[in-house]
Design a protein around this motif. Structure first.
Motif, PDB file in Angstrom:
ATOM      1  N   VAL A 127       0.418  15.028   1.045  1.00  0.00           N
ATOM      2  CA  VAL A 127       1.382  14.733  -0.016  1.00  0.00           C
ATOM      3  C   VAL A 127       1.729  15.991  -0.798  1.00  0.00           C
ATOM      4  O   VAL A 127       2.726  16.005  -1.524  1.00  0.00           O
ATOM      5  CB  VAL A 127       0.840  13.665  -0.983  1.00  0.00           C
ATOM      6  CG1 VAL A 127       0.613  12.355  -0.277  1.00  0.00           C
ATOM      7  CG2 VAL A 127      -0.438  14.123  -1.672  1.00  0.00           C
ATOM      8  N   ALA A 128       0.922  17.021  -0.666  1.00  0.00           N
ATOM      9  CA  ALA A 128       1.167  18.262  -1.412  1.00  0.00           C
ATOM     10  C   ALA A 128       1.931  19.293  -0.578  1.00  0.00           C
ATOM     11  O   ALA A 128       2.062  20.441  -0.989  1.00  0.00           O
ATOM     12  CB  ALA A 128      -0.158  18.854  -1.885  1.00  0.00           C
ATOM     13  N   LEU A 129       2.423  18.888   0.587  1.00  0.00           N
ATOM     14  CA  LEU A 129       3.202  19.801   1.411  1.00  0.00           C
ATOM     15  C   LEU A 129       4.411  20.316   0.631  1.00  0.00           C
ATOM     16  O   LEU A 129       5.097  19.559  -0.046  1.00  0.00           O
ATOM     17  CB  LEU A 129       3.687  19.061   2.662  1.00  0.00           C
ATOM     18  CG  LEU A 129       4.516  19.868   3.655  1.00  0.00           C
ATOM     19  CD1 LEU A 129       3.618  20.819   4.437  1.00  0.00           C
ATOM     20  CD2 LEU A 129       5.256  18.936   4.612  1.00  0.00           C
ATOM     21  N   ILE A 263       6.559   6.244   3.095  1.00  0.00           N
ATOM     22  CA  ILE A 263       6.469   4.852   2.672  1.00  0.00           C
ATOM     23  C   ILE A 263       5.592   4.046   3.630  1.00  0.00           C
ATOM     24  O   ILE A 263       4.858   3.144   3.217  1.00  0.00           O
ATOM     25  CB  ILE A 263       7.874   4.219   2.538  1.00  0.00           C
ATOM     26  CG1 ILE A 263       7.870   3.134   1.462  1.00  0.00           C
ATOM     27  CG2 ILE A 263       8.381   3.634   3.840  1.00  0.00           C
ATOM     28  CD1 ILE A 263       9.247   2.653   1.064  1.00  0.00           C
ATOM     29  N   ASN A 264       5.631   4.385   4.914  1.00  0.00           N
ATOM     30  CA  ASN A 264       4.775   3.702   5.876  1.00  0.00           C
ATOM     31  C   ASN A 264       3.300   4.002   5.639  1.00  0.00           C
ATOM     32  O   ASN A 264       2.435   3.194   6.001  1.00  0.00           O
ATOM     33  CB  ASN A 264       5.165   4.085   7.300  1.00  0.00           C
ATOM     34  CG  ASN A 264       6.501   3.493   7.706  1.00  0.00           C
ATOM     35  OD1 ASN A 264       6.957   2.507   7.138  1.00  0.00           O
ATOM     36  ND2 ASN A 264       7.155   4.093   8.698  1.00  0.00           N
ATOM     37  N   LEU A 265       3.022   5.161   5.037  1.00  0.00           N
ATOM     38  CA  LEU A 265       1.646   5.524   4.705  1.00  0.00           C
ATOM     39  C   LEU A 265       1.270   5.124   3.283  1.00  0.00           C
ATOM     40  O   LEU A 265       0.213   5.489   2.795  1.00  0.00           O
ATOM     41  CB  LEU A 265       1.457   7.033   4.889  1.00  0.00           C
ATOM     42  CG  LEU A 265       1.535   7.527   6.338  1.00  0.00           C
ATOM     43  CD1 LEU A 265       1.522   9.048   6.382  1.00  0.00           C
ATOM     44  CD2 LEU A 265       0.399   6.957   7.169  1.00  0.00           C
ATOM     45  N   ARG A 269       5.326   6.938  -4.433  1.00  0.00           N
ATOM     46  CA  ARG A 269       6.011   7.876  -5.333  1.00  0.00           C
ATOM     47  C   ARG A 269       6.640   9.025  -4.550  1.00  0.00           C
ATOM     48  O   ARG A 269       7.792   9.409  -4.793  1.00  0.00           O
ATOM     49  CB  ARG A 269       5.033   8.424  -6.383  1.00  0.00           C
ATOM     50  CG  ARG A 269       5.698   9.382  -7.368  1.00  0.00           C
ATOM     51  CD  ARG A 269       4.761   9.796  -8.471  1.00  0.00           C
ATOM     52  NE  ARG A 269       3.608  10.533  -7.969  1.00  0.00           N
ATOM     53  CZ  ARG A 269       2.676  11.081  -8.740  1.00  0.00           C
ATOM     54  NH1 ARG A 269       2.761  10.946 -10.059  1.00  0.00           N
ATOM     55  NH2 ARG A 269       1.666  11.731  -8.225  1.00  0.00           N
ATOM     56  N   LEU A 270       5.888   9.567  -3.584  1.00  0.00           N
ATOM     57  CA  LEU A 270       6.423  10.655  -2.762  1.00  0.00           C
ATOM     58  C   LEU A 270       7.621  10.173  -1.954  1.00  0.00           C
ATOM     59  O   LEU A 270       8.622  10.895  -1.818  1.00  0.00           O
ATOM     60  CB  LEU A 270       5.331  11.187  -1.832  1.00  0.00           C
ATOM     61  CG  LEU A 270       5.765  12.260  -0.839  1.00  0.00           C
ATOM     62  CD1 LEU A 270       6.264  13.499  -1.570  1.00  0.00           C
ATOM     63  CD2 LEU A 270       4.623  12.609   0.108  1.00  0.00           C
ATOM     64  N   HIS A 299      14.728   0.858  -0.630  1.00  0.00           N
ATOM     65  CA  HIS A 299      13.405   0.443  -0.152  1.00  0.00           C
ATOM     66  C   HIS A 299      12.308   1.162  -0.925  1.00  0.00           C
ATOM     67  O   HIS A 299      11.344   0.551  -1.386  1.00  0.00           O
ATOM     68  CB  HIS A 299      13.301   0.746   1.349  1.00  0.00           C
ATOM     69  CG  HIS A 299      12.048   0.263   1.987  1.00  0.00           C
ATOM     70  ND1 HIS A 299      11.714   0.555   3.297  1.00  0.00           N
ATOM     71  CD2 HIS A 299      11.009  -0.482   1.501  1.00  0.00           C
ATOM     72  CE1 HIS A 299      10.555  -0.005   3.589  1.00  0.00           C
ATOM     73  NE2 HIS A 299      10.107  -0.621   2.514  1.00  0.00           N
ATOM     74  N   ALA A 300      12.461   2.477  -1.094  1.00  0.00           N
ATOM     75  CA  ALA A 300      11.444   3.251  -1.807  1.00  0.00           C
ATOM     76  C   ALA A 300      11.355   2.829  -3.270  1.00  0.00           C
ATOM     77  O   ALA A 300      10.259   2.751  -3.845  1.00  0.00           O
ATOM     78  CB  ALA A 300      11.749   4.741  -1.695  1.00  0.00           C
ATOM     79  N   ALA A 301      12.492   2.546  -3.902  1.00  0.00           N
ATOM     80  CA  ALA A 301      12.476   2.096  -5.294  1.00  0.00           C
ATOM     81  C   ALA A 301      11.750   0.764  -5.421  1.00  0.00           C
ATOM     82  O   ALA A 301      10.993   0.534  -6.383  1.00  0.00           O
ATOM     83  CB  ALA A 301      13.905   1.977  -5.826  1.00  0.00           C
ATOM     84  N   ALA A 302      11.974  -0.131  -4.449  1.00  0.00           N
ATOM     85  CA  ALA A 302      11.268  -1.411  -4.477  1.00  0.00           C
ATOM     86  C   ALA A 302       9.769  -1.218  -4.364  1.00  0.00           C
ATOM     87  O   ALA A 302       8.987  -1.854  -5.085  1.00  0.00           O
ATOM     88  CB  ALA A 302      11.785  -2.314  -3.351  1.00  0.00           C
ATOM     89  N   ARG A 303       9.357  -0.335  -3.473  1.00  0.00           N
ATOM     90  CA  ARG A 303       7.923  -0.085  -3.310  1.00  0.00           C
ATOM     91  C   ARG A 303       7.329   0.546  -4.561  1.00  0.00           C
ATOM     92  O   ARG A 303       6.156   0.357  -4.876  1.00  0.00           O
ATOM     93  CB  ARG A 303       7.686   0.819  -2.097  1.00  0.00           C
ATOM     94  CG  ARG A 303       7.770   0.082  -0.790  1.00  0.00           C
ATOM     95  CD  ARG A 303       6.556  -0.806  -0.546  1.00  0.00           C
ATOM     96  NE  ARG A 303       5.405   0.009  -0.313  1.00  0.00           N
ATOM     97  CZ  ARG A 303       5.018   0.415   0.907  1.00  0.00           C
ATOM     98  NH1 ARG A 303       5.702   0.042   1.973  1.00  0.00           N
ATOM     99  NH2 ARG A 303       3.950   1.151   1.050  1.00  0.00           N
ATOM    100  N   ALA A 304       8.138   1.303  -5.281  1.00  0.00           N
ATOM    101  CA  ALA A 304       7.674   1.922  -6.525  1.00  0.00           C
ATOM    102  C   ALA A 304       7.735   0.950  -7.703  1.00  0.00           C
ATOM    103  O   ALA A 304       7.386   1.321  -8.826  1.00  0.00           O
ATOM    104  CB  ALA A 304       8.501   3.169  -6.829  1.00  0.00           C
ATOM    105  N   GLY A 305       8.203  -0.283  -7.483  1.00  0.00           N
ATOM    106  CA  GLY A 305       8.238  -1.294  -8.541  1.00  0.00           C
ATOM    107  C   GLY A 305       9.477  -1.266  -9.408  1.00  0.00           C
ATOM    108  O   GLY A 305       9.529  -1.939 -10.436  1.00  0.00           O
TER     109      GLY A 305
END
Length: 463
Positions: A127-129, A263-265, A269-270, A299-305
């Motif tokens: 995640v720090a890449l 998102i699959n992992l 937030r990333l 999709h990412a916004a949904a996963r982030a709540g």
């Protein structure tokens, strides 16, 4: 006899663990989770952490797991030195400082070598890449303009484009387990020499664009196989090549691919940061590209709540897709109603509407391109899991059966995971004869040995 030197407490590691706010047990669990991504079944506990903090050096193989766990918690890179570990030389492909083409050749050479592929496969997703921004890569054309031995024209570029499309077709139909080494060999043996050759400026940029897409495809196939660290390396090469070609589309689509991987992992937030970066870096994109990018943002916004943000973005995606012309080319612009319904399904799932999620996945399956066999297995398995979740056991079994019809023809890590999950999820329903038949069929087909998902050695341990 000489006395053993007392261990010196690792103050740097202690300070980092204190900064995370974790207990020793929580740190151990975080390391175990990172290890599981690499296929290692670790059972560290608070006693191991105490030993590390008091000066016992973790095994060399385990140290990167500690560093990655800390980096994910602190949201910044953590080096060996910062953690009080001995500094090891960088032996991975594509170290910083090597020009783009040379590091791409190094990466592809390792990937096409069966004796090295296993080593690459255990590379960690980080995640720090450091993700190069558009201004960082757009000026790097000189890093790949070094050829003098030959001259190429548009015909050679057309060959790269055509071969990449063939490899992509093989990936769609059969999965990436066999197609990715082909892509790596083509990158090393054909594409890299073209990038070193002399060419008119327009041809050179076309060659760089073609190489960027092929590198993206190799990364996508590595994700499919669960080799997430390797995928990140290919994706970064794609970003660099796209910048050298002044190709915004490939750059943005690669960032989007990295968001999908994150998102699959469950790095939510990333994933949102990457999806937002992809959308922001796409000036004057056409409506289908806008839909491609905003659908992933939703999709990412949904996963982030972020419910309001997700709903706003999915409405924008629908509007963009409505404005899009009929198919605008093959590579990244194939976002279609099936993909839109998949994103709608994921958003509904995240916000507690399982029945709506099932309906959207069914619509996606109805609309999906019939040639994408791997996708039918992967998404079909997902639909079956969601159907089972809402109590539709026999419908789920019918969906699983359709996926299992296709599965023997597919070489894909994600497809393997769906079959293993079918065995696990149907286990409580074995008294139902339909469920028992599907369970036994999936169990017979499920992978074992080196191709088992996450190194689990097949389904034996699940039964």
């Amino acid at each position: 006899m000489g006395q053993r030197s007392p261990r010196v407490p690792n103050e740097r590691l202690t300070a980092l663990v204190r900064e995370t706010g974790w207990s020793h047990t929580q740190f151990a669990w975080a390391v175990n989770r990172v290890g599981a991504e690499r296929g290692d079944s670790l059972r560290y506990d608070q006693s191991a952490v105490c030993h590390w903090l008091h000066g016992t050096m973790p095994r060399a193989r385990v140290r990167p797991l500690l560093l990655e766990a800390l980096a994910r918690r602190l949201n910044r890179p953590v080096t060996e030195s910062a953690a009080g570990f001995p500094t090891a030389p960088d032996t991975g492909p594509g170290p910083s400082g090597i020009p783009t083409v040379e590091s791409l050749v190094d990466l592809g050479s390792h990937d096409m070598d069966p004796s090295r592929r296993g080593v690459l496969g255990v590379g960690l997703f980080s995640v720090a890449l450091t993700i190069p921004g558009w201004p960082d890569v757009v000026g790097r054309a000189e890093a790949v303009q070094s050829g003098r031995a030959r001259r190429i024209g548009q015909g050679e570029v057309d060959t790269v484009v055509a071969m990449t499309e063939r490899i992509s077709d093989l990936d769609d139909e059969f999965g990436g387990r066999h197609a990715r080494p082909m892509a790596a060999a083509f990158l090393v043996n054909t594409v890299a020499p073209y990038l070193r050759a002399d060419a008119p400026e327009a041809v050179r940029k076309s060659a760089l664009s073609a190489a960027a897409y092929l590198s993206f495809l190799a990364g996508y196939m590595a994700v499919d196989e669960g080799h997430h660290g390797l995928a990140q390396r290919y994706y970064v090469k794609s970003l660099e090549l796209a910048g050298a070609a002044d190709n915004h589309l490939t750059y943005c689509a690669t960032l989007r691919g990295m968001s999908v991987q994150a998102i699959n992992l469950r790095h939510d937030r990333l994933s949102l940061e990457l999806a937002d970066a992809a959308a922001e870096a796409a000036p004057q994109a056409g409506p289908r590209v806008r839909a491609l990018l905003s659908g992933q943002q939703a999709h990412a916004a949904a996963r982030a709540g972020d419910r309001p943000g997700a709903l706003r973005l999915i409405r924008e995606t629908e509007a963009s897709l409505d404005r899009a012309e009929s198919r605008e080319g093959r590579t990244f612009t194939s976002y279609d109603p099936a993909a839109l319904n998949y994103h709608i399904a994921e958003i509904r799932h995240e916000f507690g509407d399982p029945h709506g999620s099932v309906e959207a996945l069914q619509e996606a399956e109805r609309l999906r391109n019939s040639n994408h066999r791997r996708t039918r297995v992967h998404r079909g398995g997902l639909l079956a899991e969601r159907q089972l979740g809402v109590g539709h056991l026999e419908a789920a079994c019918a969906t699983w059966n359709r996926a299992l019809d296709e599965y023997p023809h597919v070489q894909s890590g994600r497809a393997d995971e769906r079959v293993v999950d079918a065995v696990r999820l149907l286990r409580p329903y074995l008294k139902n004869p339909v469920a028992r038949a599907v369970h036994d069929r999936a169990r017979a087909l499920a992978p074992s040995g080196p191709n088992a998902p996450n190194g689990r050695g097949g389904v034996t341990g699940l039964l």
